[in-house]
Design a protein around this motif. Structure first.
Motif, PDB file in Angstrom:
ATOM      1  N   ARG A 160       0.833  -1.206   0.000  1.00 55.03           N
ATOM      2  CA  ARG A 160       0.000   0.000   0.000  1.00 55.03           C
ATOM      3  C   ARG A 160       0.865   1.252   0.000  1.00 55.03           C
ATOM      4  O   ARG A 160       0.557   2.239  -0.671  1.00 55.03           O
ATOM      5  N   LEU A 161       1.952   1.216   0.741  1.00 52.04           N
ATOM      6  CA  LEU A 161       2.833   2.378   0.832  1.00 52.04           C
ATOM      7  C   LEU A 161       3.678   2.568  -0.424  1.00 52.04           C
ATOM      8  O   LEU A 161       4.322   3.612  -0.577  1.00 52.04           O
ATOM      9  N   SER A 162       3.673   1.596  -1.306  1.00 52.45           N
ATOM     10  CA  SER A 162       4.447   1.699  -2.543  1.00 52.45           C
ATOM     11  C   SER A 162       3.641   2.277  -3.702  1.00 52.45           C
ATOM     12  O   SER A 162       4.219   2.638  -4.731  1.00 52.45           O
ATOM     13  N   PHE A 171      13.006   1.975  14.095  1.00 52.46           N
ATOM     14  CA  PHE A 171      13.176   1.855  12.652  1.00 52.46           C
ATOM     15  C   PHE A 171      11.815   2.073  12.002  1.00 52.46           C
ATOM     16  O   PHE A 171      10.816   1.458  12.401  1.00 52.46           O
ATOM     17  N   GLN A 172      11.773   2.932  10.988  1.00 53.31           N
ATOM     18  CA  GLN A 172      10.498   3.302  10.383  1.00 53.31           C
ATOM     19  C   GLN A 172      10.544   3.099   8.871  1.00 53.31           C
ATOM     20  O   GLN A 172      11.538   3.413   8.223  1.00 53.31           O
ATOM     21  N   LEU A 187       0.708  10.846   6.987  1.00 55.99           N
ATOM     22  CA  LEU A 187       1.927  10.068   7.125  1.00 55.99           C
ATOM     23  C   LEU A 187       1.541   8.648   7.500  1.00 55.99           C
ATOM     24  O   LEU A 187       0.891   8.420   8.524  1.00 55.99           O
ATOM     25  N   ALA A 188       1.917   7.684   6.653  1.00 53.23           N
ATOM     26  CA  ALA A 188       1.656   6.268   6.921  1.00 53.23           C
ATOM     27  C   ALA A 188       2.995   5.581   7.152  1.00 53.23           C
ATOM     28  O   ALA A 188       3.933   5.766   6.361  1.00 53.23           O
ATOM     29  N   LEU A 189       3.094   4.798   8.197  1.00 53.69           N
ATOM     30  CA  LEU A 189       4.385   4.205   8.518  1.00 53.69           C
ATOM     31  C   LEU A 189       4.263   2.906   9.297  1.00 53.69           C
ATOM     32  O   LEU A 189       3.257   2.654   9.968  1.00 53.69           O
ATOM     33  N   THR A 211       4.233  -1.869  14.755  1.00 55.38           N
ATOM     34  CA  THR A 211       2.895  -1.301  14.594  1.00 55.38           C
ATOM     35  C   THR A 211       2.790  -0.600  13.252  1.00 55.38           C
ATOM     36  O   THR A 211       3.795  -0.195  12.662  1.00 55.38           O
ATOM     37  N   HIS A 212       1.556  -0.476  12.779  1.00 53.77           N
ATOM     38  CA  HIS A 212       1.250   0.301  11.583  1.00 53.77           C
ATOM     39  C   HIS A 212       0.482   1.544  12.017  1.00 53.77           C
ATOM     40  O   HIS A 212      -0.555   1.445  12.672  1.00 53.77           O
ATOM     41  N   GLU A 213       1.005   2.708  11.658  1.00 48.76           N
ATOM     42  CA  GLU A 213       0.478   3.972  12.145  1.00 48.76           C
ATOM     43  C   GLU A 213       0.050   4.867  10.987  1.00 48.76           C
ATOM     44  O   GLU A 213       0.668   4.862   9.925  1.00 48.76           O
ATOM     45  N   ILE A 214      -0.994   5.645  11.245  1.00 50.84           N
ATOM     46  CA  ILE A 214      -1.399   6.715  10.333  1.00 50.84           C
ATOM     47  C   ILE A 214      -1.549   7.987  11.151  1.00 50.84           C
ATOM     48  O   ILE A 214      -2.184   7.988  12.218  1.00 50.84           O
TER      49      ILE A 214
END
Length: 215
Positions: free
Chosen positions: A118-120, A169-170, A187-189, A199-202
């Motif tokens: 998704r982040l790509s 590490f992010q 910001l999605a990380l 964890t997956h954060e927004i």
């Protein structure tokens, strides 16, 4: 003998080691101008219920190009961020304010791969998180798939910075959508703390002008 007359014997506290970006560091209060987000009206997903931030932690990221990212956190994970060309943050620029939107623990490697996919993509479809579609801000000049950015953040919770509170590490990507009266950031990380769980954060953010905050 003379030394004892003029000193108490107590150890001198170490000088502050953390950067002070426009007077912002651990233990300081940042005053915000609420018009920075209120002017965006009902279009924005950014919300904040106060106009002052108590800074309790501070992070530093060193980028490969020689720039530095300074991050300032509250206990409830509101984040004020600044870019600079020096680790001391003396000539800081590009200020942004982020609030948490969602946080999840991926149950396995499959979910982590799906998140990285998704982040790509050139845009982030936030329907699963009750968010709109966000075009990619980083690498916006291309519609091709782009691997997310990876970086290390060192976080301190005391001004002397004797030892890091955490190193994380992010794997992340930054997005933005244009609104009638400004821009909204997302910001999605993926966060992998040393010794902690992934964890997956927004986070939802807004740009800040220098006149819109002070410490």
């Amino acid at each position: 003998m003379f030394r004892g007359l003029f000193t108490s014997g107590a150890k001198t506290p170490p000088p502050p080691a953390l950067a002070q970006v426009r007077n912002i560091t651990v233990g300081r209060t940042v005053s915000l101008d609420p018009l920075a987000w209120r002017r965006l009206g009902d279009e924005t997903r950014f919300t904040l219920d106060r106009d002052a931030l108590e800074i309790t932690a501070q992070g530093l990221i060193t980028l490969e190009g020689g720039q530095f990212v300074h991050r300032f956190y509250t206990d409830d994970h509101v984040m004020l961020q600044a870019m600079s060309d020096d680790p001391e943050g003396q000539a800081a620029y590009d200020f942004t304010l982020f609030t948490p939107w969602s946080s999840a623990y991926p149950p396995g490697e499959r979910e982590r791969r799906l998140w990285a996919d998704r982040l790509s993509e050139p845009s982030f479809d936030g329907a699963a998180e009750d968010l709109p579609v966000y075009p990619r801000l980083w690498f916006a000049e291309s519609d091709a798939r782009q691997p997310p950015v990876t970086l290390w953040e060192t976080i301190y919770d005391d001004r002397a910075a004797v030892a890091p509170y955490a190193r994380i590490f992010q794997t992340c990507m930054l997005y933005a959508r244009e609104l009638s009266d400004g821009r909204e950031l997302m910001l999605a990380l993926e966060m992998q703390p040393d010794g902690g769980e992934t964890t997956h954060e927004i986070m939802i953010g807004i740009p800040l002008e220098m006149a819109e905050f002070r410490a």
